[in-house]
Design an enzyme around this catalytic site. Structure first.
Site, mmCIF file in Angstrom:
data_model
loop_
_atom_site.group_PDB
_atom_site.id
_atom_site.type_symbol
_atom_site.label_atom_id
_atom_site.label_comp_id
_atom_site.label_asym_id
_atom_site.label_seq_id
_atom_site.Cartn_x
_atom_site.Cartn_y
_atom_site.Cartn_z
ATOM 1 N N ALA A 149 -8.841 24.455 33.095
ATOM 2 C CA ALA A 149 -8.522 25.499 32.124
ATOM 3 C C ALA A 149 -9.031 25.202 30.719
ATOM 4 O O ALA A 149 -8.742 25.949 29.786
ATOM 5 C CB ALA A 149 -7.002 25.690 32.080
ATOM 6 N N HIS A 150 -9.801 24.130 30.543
ATOM 7 C CA HIS A 150 -10.267 23.743 29.213
ATOM 8 C C HIS A 150 -11.588 24.441 28.878
ATOM 9 O O HIS A 150 -12.518 24.454 29.689
ATOM 10 C CB HIS A 150 -10.449 22.224 29.143
ATOM 11 C CG HIS A 150 -9.188 21.458 29.425
ATOM 12 N ND1 HIS A 150 -8.463 20.831 28.445
ATOM 13 C CD2 HIS A 150 -8.516 21.246 30.578
ATOM 14 C CE1 HIS A 150 -7.404 20.241 28.988
ATOM 15 N NE2 HIS A 150 -7.416 20.487 30.283
ATOM 16 N N ARG A 164 -22.586 7.663 37.846
ATOM 17 C CA ARG A 164 -22.282 6.786 38.978
ATOM 18 C C ARG A 164 -20.937 6.063 38.797
ATOM 19 O O ARG A 164 -20.587 5.199 39.604
ATOM 20 C CB ARG A 164 -23.390 5.735 39.151
ATOM 21 C CG ARG A 164 -24.683 6.321 39.701
ATOM 22 C CD ARG A 164 -25.610 5.213 40.184
ATOM 23 N NE ARG A 164 -25.978 4.288 39.111
ATOM 24 C CZ ARG A 164 -27.029 4.480 38.300
ATOM 25 N NH1 ARG A 164 -27.785 5.557 38.453
ATOM 26 N NH2 ARG A 164 -27.311 3.614 37.363
ATOM 27 N N ASP A 187 2.901 20.364 43.700
ATOM 28 C CA ASP A 187 3.550 21.680 43.725
ATOM 29 C C ASP A 187 3.262 22.468 44.997
ATOM 30 O O ASP A 187 3.634 23.637 45.097
ATOM 31 C CB ASP A 187 3.131 22.494 42.500
ATOM 32 C CG ASP A 187 1.630 22.765 42.460
ATOM 33 O OD1 ASP A 187 0.897 22.184 43.292
ATOM 34 O OD2 ASP A 187 1.202 23.551 41.593
ATOM 35 N N HIS A 190 -1.748 22.575 44.090
ATOM 36 C CA HIS A 190 -2.831 21.793 43.494
ATOM 37 C C HIS A 190 -3.370 20.697 44.414
ATOM 38 O O HIS A 190 -4.573 20.442 44.435
ATOM 39 C CB HIS A 190 -2.367 21.138 42.188
ATOM 40 C CG HIS A 190 -2.469 22.019 41.000
ATOM 41 N ND1 HIS A 190 -1.556 22.998 40.737
ATOM 42 C CD2 HIS A 190 -3.397 22.092 40.017
ATOM 43 C CE1 HIS A 190 -1.900 23.627 39.617
ATOM 44 N NE2 HIS A 190 -3.013 23.091 39.164
ATOM 45 N N ASP A 212 2.865 19.709 35.010
ATOM 46 C CA ASP A 212 1.730 20.446 34.428
ATOM 47 C C ASP A 212 2.088 21.919 34.289
ATOM 48 O O ASP A 212 1.236 22.806 34.431
ATOM 49 C CB ASP A 212 0.463 20.260 35.269
ATOM 50 C CG ASP A 212 -0.804 20.647 34.520
ATOM 51 O OD1 ASP A 212 -0.805 20.545 33.280
ATOM 52 O OD2 ASP A 212 -1.781 21.065 35.159
ATOM 53 N N LEU A 246 -7.544 27.279 39.106
ATOM 54 C CA LEU A 246 -6.143 26.959 38.821
ATOM 55 C C LEU A 246 -6.004 26.362 37.426
ATOM 56 O O LEU A 246 -6.862 25.604 36.969
ATOM 57 C CB LEU A 246 -5.610 25.953 39.848
ATOM 58 C CG LEU A 246 -5.372 26.490 41.263
ATOM 59 C CD1 LEU A 246 -5.091 25.335 42.215
ATOM 60 C CD2 LEU A 246 -4.221 27.483 41.284
ATOM 61 N N CYS A 247 -4.928 26.717 36.746
ATOM 62 C CA CYS A 247 -4.727 26.204 35.377
ATOM 63 C C CYS A 247 -3.263 25.877 35.152
ATOM 64 O O CYS A 247 -2.557 26.595 34.473
ATOM 65 C CB CYS A 247 -5.228 27.209 34.348
ATOM 66 S SG CYS A 247 -4.414 28.794 34.433
ATOM 67 N N GLY A 248 -2.836 24.782 35.729
ATOM 68 C CA GLY A 248 -1.444 24.399 35.561
ATOM 69 C C GLY A 248 -0.581 24.947 36.675
ATOM 70 O O GLY A 248 -1.039 25.652 37.582
#
Length: 324
Positions: A149-150, A164, A187, A190, A212, A246-248
């Site tokens: 989500a960043h 590597r 959860d 994830h 999260d 997915l974001c949290g």
């Protein structure tokens, strides 16, 4: 008339101590766990209050070191009412056995950091909410390839992240002298059960359960925020709007503990410690939190040992939540 001892005795209970569940009373005074031998043989006093736990289990309070918000609050976005938002989440977390947490900010622009961070202060927990241990900054030094989500424009690339490098596999199999800790969101969304089992077997001491959780925690499906990104929640799954990224999570830490145990068939003792002792060790506070040892803070959760349901939450020996 006897003088008051200031002692509270939790009777008819099982307690998690030194990675074992034992049948033993728990004694507390002045917000700390006390040694009953001192009480019996030296002071020779009785408890002012005795709590019948009816064969429930007492475990160290949960410590959530990665929590983005909940109940409509996003710690990375709501810069105008920071204190109120943090307090709202801190209060709601008590129902989930969380006695301490770290409000978390995702990768954001510099202005957000300067507006929000000074207004999130360490705070002792009470009936008003869980203790605030400090702030967790998730980013800006993260992988562009696994950014979730960043937003790209706010991510910074540290010198020397080589293609590597061993990555997560190397982390799990690390044999460094100092324990390496890693957070997992158990959860049911994830992380695949097989991945949870691999983590437990490969580096069990480093596994920390984190929620999260995002602003949608505790609320219905709909549209929310996580920092600079908009979020759509469908069937309890939080996605960056318009994508399937997915974001949290929308799941609280107590449910994550339950899911970990069910998915890996690990011991109840281990599952509970991944949300209490392990985060306390990672933060360097296991000398006062994360254990039910004598002299430690009386932060604990009373749960139904079979259903793993939170019955009550206690901070510094004070009942701050009780299920109805």
């Amino acid at each position: 008339m006897k003088a008051k001892s200031g002692l509270t005795r939790f009777h008819n209970c099982y307690i998690l101590r030194n990675s074992k569940i034992i049948k033993e009373d728990l004694w507390i005074r002045d917000g700390k766990i006390v040694n009953p031998e001192q009480v019996f043989y030296v002071e020779q006093v009785e408890a002012d209050v005795t709590v019948n736990c009816e064969n429930s289990l007492i475990a160290p309070g949960f410590i959530d070191i990665q929590n983005n918000g909940g109940w409509g609050v996003d710690f990375s976005y709501d810069s105008e009412n920071v204190e109120e938002g943090v307090q709202k989440v801190a209060k709601a977390l008590l129902a989930h056995g969380v006695t301490s947490f770290c409000p978390t900010m995702v990768t954001s622009d510099k202005e957000k950091y300067s507006k929000i961070l000074p207004r999130i202060q360490k705070h002792q927990g009470s009936q008003l909410g869980a203790s605030i241990l400090g702030v967790h900054l998730e980013g800006p030094f993260i992988s562009l390839a696994k950014k979730g989500a960043h937003k790209d424009e706010y991510i910074q690339n540290p010198e020397k992240f080589h293609h590597r490098d061993p990555g997560l596999v190397g982390l799990l199999a690390s044999t460094t002298e100092k324990q390496v800790y890693y957070g997992i969101i158990s959860d049911g969304i994830h992380t695949h059960p097989a991945a949870l089992r691999i983590a437990c077997r490969t580096n069990p001491d480093g596994l920390i359960l984190v929620s999260d959780a995002v602003a949608a925690q505790g609320l219905a499906d709909g549209n929310y925020r996580i920092g600079p990104q908009s979020v759509n929640v469908e069937n309890g799954r939080a996605y960056i709007t318009g994508t399937k990224v997915l974001c949290g999570s929308t799941t609280a830490l107590d449910e994550c503990v339950k899911t970990l145990k069910e998915a890996t068939d690990c011991s109840l003792e281990y599952a509970l410690e991944t949300a209490s002792l392990h985060p306390a060790k990672a933060l360097g506070i296991d000398h006062i939190k994360g254990k039910l040892n004598f002299g430690h803070d009386a932060d604990f959760v009373i749960i139904h040992p079979k259903l793993m349901k939170v019955l009550s939450t206690w901070i510094a020996g004070e009942c701050v939540y009780k299920s109805s």
